[in-house]
Design a protein around this motif. Structure first.
Motif, PDB file in Angstrom:
ATOM      1  N   UNK A   1       0.818  -1.215   0.000  1.00  0.00           N
ATOM      2  CA  UNK A   1       0.000   0.000   0.000  1.00  0.00           C
ATOM      3  C   UNK A   1       0.852   1.266   0.000  1.00  0.00           C
ATOM      4  N   UNK A   2       1.929   1.268   0.777  1.00  0.00           N
ATOM      5  CA  UNK A   2       2.790   2.445   0.815  1.00  0.00           C
ATOM      6  C   UNK A   2       3.502   2.662  -0.523  1.00  0.00           C
ATOM      7  N   UNK A   3       3.892   1.589  -1.162  1.00  0.00           N
ATOM      8  CA  UNK A   3       4.525   1.728  -2.477  1.00  0.00           C
ATOM      9  C   UNK A   3       3.555   2.375  -3.462  1.00  0.00           C
ATOM     10  N   UNK A   4       2.310   1.891  -3.458  1.00  0.00           N
ATOM     11  CA  UNK A   4       1.309   2.437  -4.377  1.00  0.00           C
ATOM     12  C   UNK A   4       0.984   3.882  -4.009  1.00  0.00           C
ATOM     13  N   UNK A   5       0.775   4.141  -2.730  1.00  0.00           N
ATOM     14  CA  UNK A   5       0.386   5.481  -2.296  1.00  0.00           C
ATOM     15  C   UNK A   5       1.498   6.494  -2.564  1.00  0.00           C
ATOM     16  N   UNK A   6       2.747   6.121  -2.254  1.00  0.00           N
ATOM     17  CA  UNK A   6       3.844   7.075  -2.362  1.00  0.00           C
ATOM     18  C   UNK A   6       4.373   7.238  -3.787  1.00  0.00           C
ATOM     19  N   UNK A   7       4.350   6.139  -4.568  1.00  0.00           N
ATOM     20  CA  UNK A   7       5.099   6.168  -5.822  1.00  0.00           C
ATOM     21  C   UNK A   7       4.272   6.033  -7.085  1.00  0.00           C
ATOM     22  N   UNK A   8       2.973   5.709  -6.984  1.00  0.00           N
ATOM     23  CA  UNK A   8       2.188   5.472  -8.199  1.00  0.00           C
ATOM     24  C   UNK A   8       2.169   6.674  -9.137  1.00  0.00           C
ATOM     25  N   UNK A   9       1.891   7.899  -8.657  1.00  0.00           N
ATOM     26  CA  UNK A   9       1.918   9.032  -9.604  1.00  0.00           C
ATOM     27  C   UNK A   9       3.277   9.204 -10.276  1.00  0.00           C
ATOM     28  N   UNK A  10       4.361   9.051  -9.508  1.00  0.00           N
ATOM     29  CA  UNK A  10       5.704   9.187 -10.082  1.00  0.00           C
ATOM     30  C   UNK A  10       5.981   8.075 -11.095  1.00  0.00           C
ATOM     31  N   UNK A  11       5.583   6.851 -10.762  1.00  0.00           N
ATOM     32  CA  UNK A  11       5.803   5.711 -11.670  1.00  0.00           C
ATOM     33  C   UNK A  11       5.061   5.911 -12.988  1.00  0.00           C
ATOM     34  N   UNK A  12       3.781   6.298 -12.898  1.00  0.00           N
ATOM     35  CA  UNK A  12       3.000   6.499 -14.119  1.00  0.00           C
ATOM     36  C   UNK A  12       3.561   7.646 -14.949  1.00  0.00           C
ATOM     37  N   UNK A  13       4.024   8.687 -14.282  1.00  0.00           N
ATOM     38  CA  UNK A  13       4.545   9.855 -14.990  1.00  0.00           C
ATOM     39  C   UNK A  13       5.871   9.565 -15.679  1.00  0.00           C
ATOM     40  N   UNK A  14       6.796   8.912 -14.971  1.00  0.00           N
ATOM     41  CA  UNK A  14       8.150   8.743 -15.497  1.00  0.00           C
ATOM     42  C   UNK A  14       8.342   7.482 -16.327  1.00  0.00           C
ATOM     43  N   UNK A  15       7.572   6.438 -16.047  1.00  0.00           N
ATOM     44  CA  UNK A  15       7.774   5.177 -16.759  1.00  0.00           C
ATOM     45  C   UNK A  15       6.750   4.925 -17.852  1.00  0.00           C
TER      46      UNK A  15
END
Length: 428
Positions: free
Chosen positions: A253-267
């Protein structure tokens, strides 16, 4: 539900709505903020994880305070503190050190919140309605995340923090007006945490009391005993089964909450409008949370044991997300990625009727404290996910596959341990 119970559940669920919204503001805003302030990936990781340092330290304090001075005062203080820190965030954002401090204060306030709500629920919500109460609580948290994900990418990041900060202050005034706490019960009253069968047994013993002395007084005193040593909270495997399942759930949950916007944006090349797609997982999470709560209660009413229901819902809530996290990281299409992460988050909501509801089963008079211990341990992923994720991605030359493999593995281990060691019998 009775009107009084419904009002309590609604107010606490609204608090969790604000709680969850404030928590995901930074992961969304950091996409804009990192460009404005030129933060590195490691810097972003520490800013995101600073919340967890405050969250970790206040869990047990919140539960203990709720037991001693009452849930109303503690929850009032908690919401006010985290709302104030949200309001201050835009004012201190130019200084990384002050920003980290405001995030720590946010964590301190939010860490007081959920243990206090668990304490309130354990003393006001009947056992046969408990799964749906926790289902609504978790669902409103997901709705808060959904609203944030839909609205905030289209707003200046400063406006987002100001808006939700003010909303929290408004909630405080509503809570003070509408919730009236009963700090004591009469000798003949039992808390609503006990199942109906216990109430029937108590009535029967009351009828026999004239013949057998003070049996009824003895039984109630034994069940309501609150003198439990702190070591008891870490000496029972059924409690550790809950703690480990909660830790596993929170890692992903923390991975999704903290990093999902960054992951979708950069990858995956998501733009500002596409970031709103991060609302979809939270929508599905909220819907499944409510449905799973009602489904779990219906299973109990159809003669399933409480333990079998808790194990079933926890297995779905941990194994399912683990599988779909692996699918998520294997695709390079934005739509497919959102579908897989949404299914993962939806299945995760089943935990609300699983190990999250199990606290009130194994420790009805200490549910706030056991949840505080559990959530304290489950906050460790929040501290580690920021810097560890940044390091794994950096060492893998920009690949995120190791991040999601580790999360899936932890979920699988948590499910196995919970299924083998959990209990629905009172252990404290």
């Amino acid at each position: 539900m009775l009107p009084k119970t419904s009002r309590i559940v609604a107010l606490c669920s609204a608090a969790n709505f604000i709680n969850a919204a404030d928590r995901v503001l930074m992961p969304i805003a950091i996409v804009q903020m990192s460009e404005e302030f030129s933060w590195t990936l490691h810097g972003q990781g520490w800013i995101l994880s600073s919340f967890a340092f405050g969250y970790l330290t206040s869990q047990i304090i919140g539960a203990s305070a709720a037991s001693k001075i009452g849930g109303k005062s503690v929850l009032t203080s908690a919401v006010f503190l985290w709302s104030l820190s949200t309001l201050l965030t835009p004012l201190v954002a130019s200084s990384v050190y002050l920003l980290v401090l405001s995030r720590v204060l946010l964590g301190l306030g939010e860490g007081l919140g959920l243990p206090t709500i668990f304490h309130i629920f354990a003393h006001t919500v009947p056992v046969e309605e408990r799964s749906r109460a926790f289902g609504y609580l978790v669902a409103f948290g997901s709705i808060g995340q959904t609203v944030t994900a839909v609205i905030c990418p289209h707003l200046p990041w400063q406006v987002s923090f100001y808006s939700f900060g003010v909303l929290g202050i408004i909630w405080v005034f509503v809570w003070l007006t509408m919730y009236h706490e009963h700090t004591s019960t009469s000798e003949d009253e039992l808390p609503l945490v006990y199942p109906k069968v216990f109430l029937l047994i108590t009535v029967f013993l009351d009828l026999q009391a004239q013949f057998i002395g003070k049996i009824r007084i003895y039984v109630v005193t034994d069940v309501n005993n609150t003198n439990v040593r702190w070591t008891e909270f870490i000496c029972h495997w059924p409690l550790w089964a809950i703690y480990i399942a909660h830790f596993a759930m929170n890692w992903s949950n923390y991975i999704i909450m903290q990093w999902l916007p960054t992951y979708l944006s950069r990858n995956l090349g998501a733009n500002k409008e596409d970031i709103s797609l991060t609302a979809v997982p939270y929508i599905l999470n909220s819907l499944v949370g409510v449905v799973s709560g009602h489904f779990a209660d219906s299973l109990v009413s159809h003669k399933w044991t409480v333990l079998s229901v808790r194990r079933l819902m926890t297995s779905i809530g941990l194994l399912g997300p683990g599988v779909f996290l692996l699918c998520f990281c294997a695709v390079n299409n934005l739509l497919s990625a959102v579908v897989f992460i949404s299914i993962s988050m939806g299945l995760c909501a089943c935990n609300s009727a699983g190990h999250l509801s199990n606290h009130a089963d194994v420790a009805p008079n200490h549910a706030g404290v056991t949840f505080a211990v559990s959530n304290t341990l489950a906050t460790i992923p929040g501290i580690l996910c920021g810097p560890v994720t940044a390091e794994l991605v950096t060492q893998s030359h920009g690949r995120w596959f190791p991040v999601f493999v580790v999360a899936a593995f932890i979920n699988f281990v948590g499910a196995i341990i919970y299924h083998s060691q959990s209990s629905a019998s009172q252990v404290l």
